[in-house]
Design an enzyme around this catalytic site. Structure first.
Site, short mmCIF file in Angstrom:
data_model
loop_
_atom_site.label_atom_id
_atom_site.label_comp_id
_atom_site.label_asym_id
_atom_site.label_seq_id
_atom_site.Cartn_x
_atom_site.Cartn_y
_atom_site.Cartn_z
N ASP A 33 1.11 -1.13 0.03
CA ASP A 33 0.09 0.29 -0.03
C ASP A 33 0.85 1.19 0.03
OD1 ASP A 33 -1.72 2.28 1.02
OD2 ASP A 33 -3.18 0.49 0.96
N ASP A 59 4.05 2.01 -4.31
CA ASP A 59 3.14 2.43 -5.23
C ASP A 59 2.81 1.21 -6.31
OD1 ASP A 59 1.83 3.40 -7.33
OD2 ASP A 59 2.51 5.41 -6.91
N THR A 125 -16.01 -2.26 -9.74
CA THR A 125 -17.14 -1.58 -9.21
C THR A 125 -18.28 -1.73 -10.23
OG1 THR A 125 -17.83 0.52 -8.54
CG2 THR A 125 -15.83 0.41 -10.11
N ASP A 126 -19.30 -1.75 -9.72
CA ASP A 126 -20.64 -1.64 -10.49
C ASP A 126 -20.70 -0.26 -11.19
OD1 ASP A 126 -21.26 0.16 -8.40
OD2 ASP A 126 -23.32 -1.03 -7.82
N GLU A 127 -19.84 0.70 -10.73
CA GLU A 127 -19.98 2.13 -11.46
C GLU A 127 -19.57 1.93 -12.90
OE1 GLU A 127 -19.03 5.27 -8.84
OE2 GLU A 127 -19.48 4.14 -6.95
N TYR A 150 -13.64 8.39 -12.29
CA TYR A 150 -13.22 7.41 -11.48
C TYR A 150 -13.72 6.11 -11.96
CZ TYR A 150 -14.26 3.56 -7.94
OH TYR A 150 -14.43 2.32 -7.31
N LYS A 154 -11.68 2.84 -13.64
CA LYS A 154 -11.93 1.36 -13.17
C LYS A 154 -12.17 0.53 -14.43
CE LYS A 154 -11.84 -0.05 -9.51
NZ LYS A 154 -10.85 -0.60 -8.62
N LYS A 189 -16.93 8.96 2.44
CA LYS A 189 -18.11 8.13 1.62
C LYS A 189 -19.48 8.62 2.39
CE LYS A 189 -15.16 6.57 -1.36
NZ LYS A 189 -14.08 5.76 -0.86
N TYR A 207 -26.46 15.68 -1.56
CA TYR A 207 -26.23 16.34 -2.95
C TYR A 207 -27.58 16.25 -4.01
CZ TYR A 207 -21.32 15.40 -2.62
OH TYR A 207 -19.74 15.20 -2.47
P1 NAD Z 1 -9.92 3.09 0.14
O1 NAD Z 1 -10.01 4.32 -0.72
O2 NAD Z 1 -10.63 3.04 1.21
O3 NAD Z 1 -8.57 2.38 0.02
C1 NAD Z 1 -7.59 2.30 -1.09
C2 NAD Z 1 -6.18 2.01 -0.64
O4 NAD Z 1 -5.47 1.82 -1.83
C3 NAD Z 1 -5.57 2.98 0.39
O5 NAD Z 1 -5.24 2.01 1.50
C4 NAD Z 1 -4.61 3.78 -0.59
O6 NAD Z 1 -3.57 3.93 0.22
C5 NAD Z 1 -4.13 2.44 -1.54
N1 NAD Z 1 -3.58 2.95 -2.66
C6 NAD Z 1 -4.31 3.74 -3.66
N2 NAD Z 1 -3.42 4.26 -4.74
C7 NAD Z 1 -2.12 3.12 -4.51
C8 NAD Z 1 -1.22 2.79 -5.17
N3 NAD Z 1 -0.99 3.53 -6.28
N4 NAD Z 1 -0.29 2.04 -4.83
C9 NAD Z 1 -0.42 1.48 -3.69
N5 NAD Z 1 -1.55 1.58 -2.88
C10 NAD Z 1 -2.36 2.48 -3.19
O7 NAD Z 1 -10.90 2.32 -1.12
P2 NAD Z 1 -11.91 1.06 -0.92
O8 NAD Z 1 -13.17 1.75 -0.61
O9 NAD Z 1 -11.32 -0.05 0.20
O10 NAD Z 1 -11.91 0.29 -2.29
C11 NAD Z 1 -11.19 -0.76 -2.46
C12 NAD Z 1 -11.29 -1.12 -4.10
O11 NAD Z 1 -12.60 -1.48 -4.04
C13 NAD Z 1 -10.93 -0.11 -5.01
O12 NAD Z 1 -10.37 -1.08 -6.09
C14 NAD Z 1 -12.42 0.16 -5.44
O13 NAD Z 1 -12.53 0.92 -6.61
C15 NAD Z 1 -13.20 -1.10 -5.35
N6 NAD Z 1 -14.68 -0.86 -4.82
C16 NAD Z 1 -14.97 -0.04 -3.73
C17 NAD Z 1 -16.33 0.07 -3.33
C18 NAD Z 1 -16.84 1.01 -2.23
O14 NAD Z 1 -18.00 0.96 -1.94
N7 NAD Z 1 -15.93 1.25 -1.32
C19 NAD Z 1 -17.46 -0.45 -4.25
C20 NAD Z 1 -17.06 -1.46 -5.15
C21 NAD Z 1 -15.58 -1.24 -5.42
P1 TYD Z 2 -20.42 7.79 -2.08
O1 TYD Z 2 -20.35 7.35 -0.86
O2 TYD Z 2 -19.35 9.02 -2.63
O3 TYD Z 2 -20.26 6.71 -3.44
P2 TYD Z 2 -20.60 6.50 -4.79
O4 TYD Z 2 -20.75 7.92 -5.44
O5 TYD Z 2 -19.34 6.09 -5.27
O6 TYD Z 2 -21.86 5.72 -5.13
O7 TYD Z 2 -21.63 8.33 -2.59
C1 TYD Z 2 -22.95 7.56 -2.32
C2 TYD Z 2 -24.21 8.44 -2.58
O8 TYD Z 2 -24.21 9.74 -1.71
C3 TYD Z 2 -24.13 9.16 -3.98
O9 TYD Z 2 -25.17 9.20 -4.60
C4 TYD Z 2 -23.70 10.67 -3.67
C5 TYD Z 2 -24.14 10.73 -2.39
N1 TYD Z 2 -23.60 11.88 -1.60
C6 TYD Z 2 -24.21 12.90 -1.10
O10 TYD Z 2 -25.41 13.20 -1.24
N2 TYD Z 2 -23.40 13.37 -0.17
C7 TYD Z 2 -22.14 13.61 0.19
O11 TYD Z 2 -21.54 14.08 1.05
C8 TYD Z 2 -21.75 12.45 -0.37
C9 TYD Z 2 -20.20 12.18 -0.11
C10 TYD Z 2 -22.07 11.43 -1.31
#
Ligand code: NAD
Ligand code: TYD
Length: 335
Positions: A33, A59, A125-127, A150, A154, A189, A207
Site C-alpha cells: 500500500d 506504489d 465496481t458496478d460504477e 473514477y 476502473k 463516503k 447532493y
Molecule cells: P480506499 O480508498 O478506502 O482504499 C484504497 C487503498 O489503496 C488505500 O489504502 C490507498 O492507500 C491504497 N492505494 C491507492 N493508490 C495506491 C497505489 N498507487 N499503490 C498502492 N496503494 C494504493 O478504497 P476502498 O473503498 O477500500 O476500495 C478498494 C477497492 O474496491 C477499489 O479498487 C475500489 O475501486 C473498489 N470498490 C469499492 C467500493 C466501495 O464501496 N468502497 C465498491 C466497489 C468497488
Molecule cells: P459515495 O459514498 O461517494 O459513493 P458513490 O458515489 O461511489 O456511489 O456516495 C454515495 C451516494 O451519496 C451518491 O449518490 C452521492 C451521495 N452523497 C451525498 O449526497 N453527499 C455526500 O456528501 C457524499 C459524499 C455522497
C-alpha cells in the site's frame, strides 16, 4: 498459500486482511500500500505482529518497486484492491486516478504474467456500468458505460485485465461490487461521513434532491464473496456482487439520524455532484448460483453495527478527519 493484497490499508482491503486471518489460518499475506490519504495502518494493528503478515509501503504503479517485490516472493494469488476510490476527488483531480487505477493495474498484470502468479483478482465496481433508470439491474453482460473519471479508470483497468486474459492467457477474474459500508470506511463516503458529521452535530450535505439510489452491501459480505471468487470463480469471468438493498440517499440519511437520535434539521441540500449517476442496482444471481455466495448481514443490523463501530472508534475517525482532510472538506462542500 501466499497472497499479495494491494491497498490493504484501505477500507475494503483491511477488512479483507482481517477476514483472511480470522477464517483462513495458514495463509500468508503481503500487503502493498502506498498509504495515500485513504490508507491507514491503524486499521491493521491487530495483525502487524503476525508471522504470516508483512507490510510494504510502495506504489503499485512503481514498476521497479513491483519488480523487486515479485522477484523476491512467489505469490499464489494477487488481489488488487489498490485504487483511488472517491468519485468526487476524481472530478477535481482525475490524473491520479489514471496513474493508480489504470497504470498501477497494468504493472501488476505484467508482474503476474512474468512471475507466473496462479491467480489474479481485480476488484472492480458496478460504477463501470454507468447509471440505471428507475427499473432494471446491472448484470455481468451490461455494456460498460462509465460516467465519472473514477468509473472510467476502473472500466479501463477491467478492459486491460480482459486483454491480458485473452492475449496472454492470464488466469484472472473480475469482481464488480455495489456500494460497501462497514468498519474502517474513510469518512468521505456517504455513510461514515453522515454518521461522523451527526456525531459532531455538523450539517449533513445531501447532493441534489437526495433521490439517487445506491445498493448497499456490508463489507464483510463483500470480502467473503471475493474469497469465493478467488478460489472458485471461472477464469476470465466477471462476478457482480450486490446487497439487493436499494436506498434513496435521503431515506438512508434519515435512517442514520433516527439510529443516532439526531434531528433531521441537520440535513443540508448542497449543489449536486457533476454527472451524478442516478441509480445503481446489482443482479448478483451469477455468484449466488455458481459459487453459492450468500448474504450474512441484513441491512438494519449491519447499519446499527456500523454506527456502533463509529461510536466506539471516535479517536480513529477524529484522527482521520483532521489535517489534510479538513482542507479537502472545505473545498468540496464550502461548509
Ligand atoms: P480506499 O480508498 O478506502 O482504499 C484504497 C487503498 O489503496 C488505500 O489504502 C490507498 O492507500 C491504497 N492505494 C491507492 N493508490 C495506491 C497505489 N498507487 N499503490 C498502492 N496503494 C494504493 O478504497 P476502498 O473503498 O477500500 O476500495 C478498494 C477497492 O474496491 C477499489 O479498487 C475500489 O475501486 C473498489 N470498490 C469499492 C467500493 C466501495 O464501496 N468502497 C465498491 C466497489 C468497488
Ligand atoms: P459515495 O459514498 O461517494 O459513493 P458513490 O458515489 O461511489 O456511489 O456516495 C454515495 C451516494 O451519496 C451518491 O449518490 C452521492 C451521495 N452523497 C451525498 O449526497 N453527499 C455526500 O456528501 C457524499 C459524499 C455522497
Amino acid at each position: 498459500m501466499k497472497l499479495l493484497i494491494t491497498g490493504g490499508a484501505g477500507f475494503i482491503g483491511s477488512n479483507f486482511v482481517h477476514l483472511v486471518f480470522n477464517d483462513h489460518p495458514g495463509v500468508s499475506v503481503v500487503n502493498v500500500d502506498s498509504l495515500t490519504y485513504a490508507g491507514n495502518l491503524e486499521n491493521l494493528k491487530s495483525v502487524v505482529n503476525k508471522p504470516d503478515y508483512r507490510f510494504i509501503k510502495a506504489d503499485i504503479a512503481d514498476r521497479s518497486a513491483m519488480e523487486e517485490l515479485f522477484s523476491a516472493e512467489q505469490f499464489d494469488a494477487v488481489i488488487n484492491f489498490a485504487a483511488e476510490s472517491h468519485v468526487d476527488r476524481s472530478i477535481t483531480e482525475p490524473e491520479i486516478f489514471l496513474k493508480s487505477n489504470v497504470f498501477g493495474t497494468q504493472v501488476l498484470l505484467d508482474m503476474a504474467l512474468k512471475y507466473k502468479v496462479d491467480r489474479f483478482v481485480q476488484i472492480s465496481t458496478d460504477e463501470v456500468y454507468g447509471s440505471l433508470p428507475a427499473t432494471g439491474y446491472f448484470v455481468e453482460t451490461t455494456p460498460l458505460a462509465p460516467n465519472s473519471p473514477y468509473s472510467a479508470s476502473k472500466a479501463s483497468a477491467d478492459l486491460l485485465v480482459r486483454a491480458y486474459i485473452h492475449t496472454f492467457g492470464l488466469n484472472a477474474v473480475i469482481t464488480r461490487c455495489s456500494n460497501n459500508y462497514g468498519p474502517y470506511q474513510f469518512p468521505e463516503k456517504l455513510i461514515p461521513l453522515m454518521i461522523t458529521n451527526a456525531l459532531e452535530a455538523k450539517q449533513l450535505p445531501v447532493y441534489g434532491d437526495g433521490m439517487n439510489v445506491r445498493d448497499w452491501l456490508h463489507v464483510e459480505d463483500h470480502c467473503k464473496a471475493i474469497w469465493l471468487v478467488m478460489e472458485k470463480g471461472r477464469t476470465g469471468e466477471v462476478y457482480n456482487i450486490g446487497g439487493s438493498n436499494e436506498w434513496h440517499n435521503l431515506d438512508l440519511v434519515k435512517e442514520l439520524l433516527t439510529i443516532l437520535n439526531q434531528p433531521e434539521s441537520l440535513i443540508t441540500y448542497v449543489k449536486d455532484r457533476p454527472g451524478h449517476d442516478r441509480r445503481y442496482a446489482i443482479d448478483a444471481s451469477k455468484i449466488r448460483n455458481e459459487l453459492g455466495w450468500e448474504l450474512k448481514y441484513d441491512f438494519p443490523a449491519g447499519l446499527r453495527h456500523t454506527v456502533q463501530w463509529y461510536l466506539d472508534h471516535r479517536t480513529w475517525w477524529e484522527r482521520v478527519k483532521s489535517g489534510a482532510y479538513q482542507e479537502y472538506y472545505k473545498k468540496q462542500y464550502n461548509l
